[in-house]
Design a protein around this motif. Structure first.
Motif, PDB file in Angstrom:
ATOM      1  N   PHE A  35      50.608  28.868  30.928  1.00 26.23           N
ATOM      2  CA  PHE A  35      50.435  30.641  31.855  1.00 26.23           C
ATOM      3  C   PHE A  35      49.030  31.613  30.892  1.00 26.23           C
ATOM      4  N   LEU A  36      48.973  30.983  29.448  1.00 18.86           N
ATOM      5  CA  LEU A  36      47.695  31.456  28.461  1.00 18.86           C
ATOM      6  C   LEU A  36      47.100  30.705  29.202  1.00 18.86           C
ATOM      7  N   ALA A  37      46.895  28.875  29.728  1.00 15.49           N
ATOM      8  CA  ALA A  37      45.585  28.342  30.393  1.00 15.49           C
ATOM      9  C   ALA A  37      45.096  29.564  31.385  1.00 15.49           C
ATOM     10  N   ARG A  38      46.090  29.675  32.883  1.00 10.74           N
ATOM     11  CA  ARG A  38      45.542  30.933  33.409  1.00 10.74           C
ATOM     12  C   ARG A  38      45.284  31.992  32.914  1.00 10.74           C
ATOM     13  N   ILE A  39      45.408  32.935  31.918  1.00  2.87           N
ATOM     14  CA  ILE A  39      45.213  34.271  31.631  1.00  2.87           C
ATOM     15  C   ILE A  39      43.529  33.667  30.692  1.00  2.87           C
ATOM     16  N   ARG A  40      43.623  32.756  30.391  1.00 11.67           N
ATOM     17  CA  ARG A  40      42.146  32.592  29.925  1.00 11.67           C
ATOM     18  C   ARG A  40      40.448  32.502  31.186  1.00 11.67           C
ATOM     19  N   ARG A  41      41.181  31.554  31.505  1.00  9.41           N
ATOM     20  CA  ARG A  41      40.745  30.870  33.256  1.00  9.41           C
ATOM     21  C   ARG A  41      40.076  32.638  33.982  1.00  9.41           C
ATOM     22  N   HIS A  42      41.476  33.413  34.124  1.00  7.65           N
ATOM     23  CA  HIS A  42      41.119  35.091  34.982  1.00  7.65           C
ATOM     24  C   HIS A  42      40.092  36.147  34.240  1.00  7.65           C
ATOM     25  N   LEU A  43      40.606  36.266  32.798  1.00 10.22           N
ATOM     26  CA  LEU A  43      39.692  36.830  31.839  1.00 10.22           C
ATOM     27  C   LEU A  43      38.480  36.073  31.653  1.00 10.22           C
ATOM     28  N   ALA A  44      37.850  34.916  31.819  1.00  2.00           N
ATOM     29  CA  ALA A  44      36.828  33.995  31.614  1.00  2.00           C
ATOM     30  C   ALA A  44      35.855  34.670  32.962  1.00  2.00           C
ATOM     31  N   VAL A  45      36.243  34.272  34.087  1.00  2.00           N
ATOM     32  CA  VAL A  45      35.564  34.678  35.962  1.00  2.00           C
ATOM     33  C   VAL A  45      35.598  36.241  35.583  1.00  2.00           C
ATOM     34  N   LEU A  46      36.804  37.274  34.940  1.00  2.00           N
ATOM     35  CA  LEU A  46      36.207  38.776  34.612  1.00  2.00           C
ATOM     36  C   LEU A  46      35.239  39.115  33.987  1.00  2.00           C
ATOM     37  N   ILE A  47      34.820  38.691  33.324  1.00  2.00           N
ATOM     38  CA  ILE A  47      33.879  38.339  32.382  1.00  2.00           C
ATOM     39  C   ILE A  47      32.303  38.364  33.087  1.00  2.00           C
ATOM     40  N   VAL A  48      32.620  36.904  33.252  1.00  2.00           N
ATOM     41  CA  VAL A  48      31.073  36.194  33.959  1.00  2.00           C
ATOM     42  C   VAL A  48      31.227  37.577  35.389  1.00  2.00           C
ATOM     43  N   ALA A  49      32.083  38.123  36.306  1.00  2.00           N
ATOM     44  CA  ALA A  49      31.730  38.819  37.083  1.00  2.00           C
ATOM     45  C   ALA A  49      31.215  39.859  36.308  1.00  2.00           C
ATOM     46  N   LYS A  50      31.581  40.432  35.017  1.00  2.00           N
ATOM     47  CA  LYS A  50      31.097  42.313  35.069  1.00  2.00           C
ATOM     48  C   LYS A  50      29.175  41.969  34.445  1.00  2.00           C
ATOM     49  N   ILE A  51      29.398  40.907  34.070  1.00  2.00           N
ATOM     50  CA  ILE A  51      28.112  40.768  33.474  1.00  2.00           C
ATOM     51  C   ILE A  51      26.850  39.901  34.588  1.00  2.00           C
ATOM     52  N   VAL A  52      27.566  39.773  35.274  1.00  2.00           N
ATOM     53  CA  VAL A  52      27.220  39.755  37.159  1.00  2.00           C
ATOM     54  C   VAL A  52      26.667  41.186  37.349  1.00  2.00           C
ATOM     55  N   PHE A  53      27.517  42.069  37.775  1.00  2.00           N
ATOM     56  CA  PHE A  53      27.579  43.115  38.668  1.00  2.00           C
ATOM     57  C   PHE A  53      26.707  44.233  37.344  1.00  2.00           C
ATOM     58  N   LEU A  54      26.646  44.115  35.004  1.00  2.00           N
ATOM     59  CA  LEU A  54      25.262  44.807  34.830  1.00  2.00           C
ATOM     60  C   LEU A  54      23.743  44.490  35.351  1.00  2.00           C
ATOM     61  N   ALA A  55      23.951  43.232  35.609  1.00  2.00           N
ATOM     62  CA  ALA A  55      22.580  42.869  35.075  1.00  2.00           C
ATOM     63  C   ALA A  55      22.017  43.587  37.000  1.00  2.00           C
ATOM     64  N   LEU A  56      22.810  43.509  37.905  1.00  2.00           N
ATOM     65  CA  LEU A  56      22.664  44.217  38.983  1.00  2.00           C
ATOM     66  C   LEU A  56      22.051  45.245  39.045  1.00  2.00           C
ATOM     67  N   LEU A  57      23.136  45.642  38.414  1.00  2.00           N
ATOM     68  CA  LEU A  57      23.319  47.166  38.281  1.00  2.00           C
ATOM     69  C   LEU A  57      21.474  47.668  37.612  1.00  2.00           C
ATOM     70  N   TYR A  58      21.022  47.244  36.516  1.00  2.00           N
ATOM     71  CA  TYR A  58      20.233  47.299  35.293  1.00  2.00           C
ATOM     72  C   TYR A  58      18.612  46.659  36.293  1.00  2.00           C
TER      73      TYR A  58
END
Length: 83
Positions: A35-58
């Motif tokens: 469970f913890l490994a899946r949560i970490r992987r999911h959060l890592a994907v979300l954080i990378v997606a958020k950074i990409v989205f913010l860079a695109l908006l900028y």
């Protein structure tokens, strides 16, 4: 002949005949699907997606290409139009 003792289950969901081996690790130690490994992987994907989205908006809305040129003559013309 004496009967062979069955291992006592440590957890309610663990079958009585389960043994701990590389193919069947103890519950909670399977890092690939835990469970913890899946949560970490999911959060890592979300954080990378958020950074990409913010860079695109900028790049689309706040980059230097979208900023107006501010010069003293232009400021003077806009502030003191009536004079």
């Amino acid at each position: 002949m004496t009967p062979i003792a069955q291992p006592v289950p440590r957890h309610a969901n663990e079958p009585a005949a389960a043994t701990n081996s590389p193919q069947n690790p103890p519950p909670g130690t399977d890092h690939g699907g835990s469970f913890l490994a899946r949560i970490r992987r999911h959060l890592a994907v979300l954080i990378v997606a958020k950074i990409v989205f913010l860079a695109l908006l900028y790049l689309l809305f706040f980059s230097t290409a979208h900023r107006p040129d501010v010069t003293p003559d232009r400021v003077d013309r806009l502030l003191f139009r009536n004079e």
